[in-house]
Design an enzyme around this catalytic site. Structure first.
Site, PDB file in Angstrom:
ATOM      1  CG  ASN A  68      -0.648  -7.208  -1.367  1.00 30.37           C
ATOM      2  OD1 ASN A  68      -1.157  -7.899  -2.297  1.00 30.37           O
ATOM      3  ND2 ASN A  68      -1.112  -7.198  -0.111  1.00 30.37           N
ATOM      4  CG  HIS A  91      -9.868  -5.992   1.202  1.00 34.12           C
ATOM      5  ND1 HIS A  91      -9.939  -6.991   1.881  1.00 34.12           N
ATOM      6  CD2 HIS A  91      -8.414  -5.879   1.482  1.00 34.12           C
ATOM      7  CE1 HIS A  91      -8.772  -7.518   2.410  1.00 34.12           C
ATOM      8  NE2 HIS A  91      -7.795  -6.855   1.893  1.00 34.12           N
ATOM      9  CD  GLU A 104      -4.518  -8.265   1.629  1.00 42.19           C
ATOM     10  OE1 GLU A 104      -5.140  -7.550   2.414  1.00 42.19           O
ATOM     11  OE2 GLU A 104      -3.219  -7.929   1.740  1.00 42.19           O
ATOM     12  CG  ASP A 143     -12.546  -9.135   2.310  1.00 40.64           C
ATOM     13  OD1 ASP A 143     -12.456  -8.438   1.834  1.00 40.64           O
ATOM     14  OD2 ASP A 143     -12.255  -9.239   3.609  1.00 40.64           O
ATOM     15  CD  GLU A 186      -2.867  -1.202   2.346  1.00 37.01           C
ATOM     16  OE1 GLU A 186      -2.599  -0.301   3.311  1.00 37.01           O
ATOM     17  OE2 GLU A 186      -3.624  -2.158   2.439  1.00 37.01           O
TER      18      GLU A 186
HETATM   19  C1  XIL Z   1      -5.842  -6.647   8.386  1.00 36.50           C
HETATM   20  C2  XIL Z   1      -6.163  -7.612   9.250  1.00 36.50           C
HETATM   21  O1  XIL Z   1      -7.107  -8.365   8.671  1.00 36.50           O
HETATM   22  C3  XIL Z   1      -7.068  -7.308  10.617  1.00 36.50           C
HETATM   23  O2  XIL Z   1      -7.074  -8.362  11.678  1.00 36.50           O
HETATM   24  C4  XIL Z   1      -5.884  -6.166  11.168  1.00 36.50           C
HETATM   25  O3  XIL Z   1      -6.593  -5.358  12.347  1.00 36.50           O
HETATM   26  C5  XIL Z   1      -5.476  -5.077  10.285  1.00 36.50           C
HETATM   27  O4  XIL Z   1      -5.048  -5.613   8.923  1.00 36.50           O
HETATM   28  N1  XIL Z   1      -4.728  -4.622   3.882  1.00 36.50           N
HETATM   29  C6  XIL Z   1      -3.696  -5.479   4.212  1.00 36.50           C
HETATM   30  C7  XIL Z   1      -3.945  -6.600   5.193  1.00 36.50           C
HETATM   31  O5  XIL Z   1      -2.652  -5.936   3.573  1.00 36.50           O
HETATM   32  O6  XIL Z   1      -2.873  -6.712   5.894  1.00 36.50           O
HETATM   33  C8  XIL Z   1      -5.053  -6.137   6.257  1.00 36.50           C
HETATM   34  O7  XIL Z   1      -5.465  -6.946   7.369  1.00 36.50           O
HETATM   35  C9  XIL Z   1      -6.177  -5.862   5.476  1.00 36.50           C
HETATM   36  C10 XIL Z   1      -6.044  -4.764   4.423  1.00 36.50           C
END
Ligand code: XIL
Length: 354
Positions: A205, A241, A271, A273, A164
């Site tokens: 990422n 996400h 990631e 969802d 990020e």
């Molecule tokens: C999130 C986790 O799922 C949570 O449990 C934590 O509190 C915060 O981080 N992008 C990412 C992940 O690269 O590491 C993040 O994970 C979600 C967003």
């Protein structure tokens, strides 16, 4: 239509065509469904993976699903490899939780996507609460990367090296790394990881790069720049996400995955969802179903896309409700362990088409 008919036939057969192991048959509400990783493997050896947090390992039901290699072929430690977990005090390293994550994956024969080294988030106070010079912060960064990467050497398929780093407008995010070291921190981080684990695939990422917009163009420019400088960067992870009302289409995702692949890297959705408003509405569950299937289809249709990882698979353990108020139920299994329609839609997307 053909593939749907085949899918229905397969489901009626109890998934035996894919030699579902006994563990898959343990799911009370899921006994007739083939595992997603088994199906993904049929698509040129791709993997279907999940994030997993070490805090849930005492839930035996959840653990049995997590460790079913028919279901998941890859595991990403959700939090245990982040800086605040691995180096909570300066020079004091704690790998207990992360080692457990890796051990569970290894027991199940799963590969590990190691996550993540240089991020603006998940940092301990000792870093964020003081002022660093360029030199001292580079030294802190190198020591952290050296210790963590060396500890896990040989166990990580890949490292999400920088996470990020780009703003919505495509510029560099003004993190402690950027503000103190300058944009060079990015190339430095990749070079350091390559030095301590030359065999791991090194990923960039990010989220919000699933369709062509300024942020995506910024991320493309970043990876192109690294490549041109001869820095080792092997992959790009599109996080994925998505709130149901703001998800990219199949075409968007194919286009973006291909644009990154054109830079000479492998790509993956890392990631995934898909969150709905709570209380859940039937229409949004239908949207969620289509979005999950489109994401998986997009990966399978881009030759350089090697796999899809979901950010958890069981609603009660999802990070979404705690982070995005009013949203939740983002994962493939509801709280009562019923597989969602999204699960079956992914199965349909993955079945051989002939
Ligand atoms: C999130 C986790 O799922 C949570 O449990 C934590 O509190 C915060 O981080 N992008 C990412 C992940 O690269 O590491 C993040 O994970 C979600 C967003």
């Amino acid at each position: 239509m053909k593939s749907v008919a085949f899918a229905v036939g397969l489901l009626a057969m109890g998934g035996t065509a894919f030699a579902a192991p006994a563990s898959a048959l343990d799911y009370p509400t899921n006994s007739t469904r083939p595992g997603l990783n088994s199906l993904m493997k049929l698509n040129d050896g791709r993997y279907f993976g999940t994030a997993a947090s070490a805090v849930h390992f005492n839930d035996s039901k959840w653990l049995s699903v997590l460790q079913d290699s028919d279901m998941f072929g890859s595991m990403t430690p959700e939090n245990s490899q982040k800086w605040e977990a691995t180096e909570p005090e300066r020079g004091l390293f704690d790998f207990a939780a992360a080692d457990l994550n890796v051990q569970k994956a290894q027991e199940a024969g799963q590969m590990v996507r190691c996550h993540t080294l240089i991020w603006y988030n998940g940092l301990p106070d000792w870093i964020t609460s003081q002022t660093w010079t360029n030199e001292t912060l580079i030294a802190v960064m190198e020591n952290h990367i050296k210790e963590v990467v060396t500890h896990f050497k040989g166990q990580c398929y890949s490292w999400d090296v920088v996470n990020e780093a780009v703003n919505d407008d495509g510029s560099y995010r003004e993190t402690i790394w950027y503000n103190t070291i300058g944009p060079e921190y990015i190339a430095m981080a990749y070079n350091m990881v390559a030095k301590y684990d030359p065999d791991a695939k090194l990923y960039y990422n990010d989220y919000g790069i699933e369709f062509i917009n300024n942020k995506t163009l910024g991320a493309i420019a970043l990876v192109k720049d690294l490549k041109e400088k001869g820095v080792k960067v092997d992959g790009v992870g599109i996080q994925g996400h998505y709130p149901v009302v703001l998800a990219p289409s199949y075409e968007d995702q194919v286009e973006v995955l291909q644009r990154f692949a054109d830079l000479g890297v492998e790509v993956a959705t890392t990631e995934l969802d898909v969150f709905v408003e709570i209380p859940e509405k039937v229409e949004q569950v239908a949207m969620q179903t289509a979005i999950y299937a489109d994401s998986v289809r997009a990966c399978v249709d881009v030759p350089a896309c090697i796999g899809v990882t979901v950010w958890g698979f069981y609603d009660p353990y999802s990070w979404v409700p705690g982070t995005v108020p009013g949203y939740g139920n983002a994962d493939l299994f509801w709280a009562n362990w019923t597989a969602k329609p999204a699960y079956d839609a992914i199965v349909n997307a993955l079945l051989p088409k002939e």
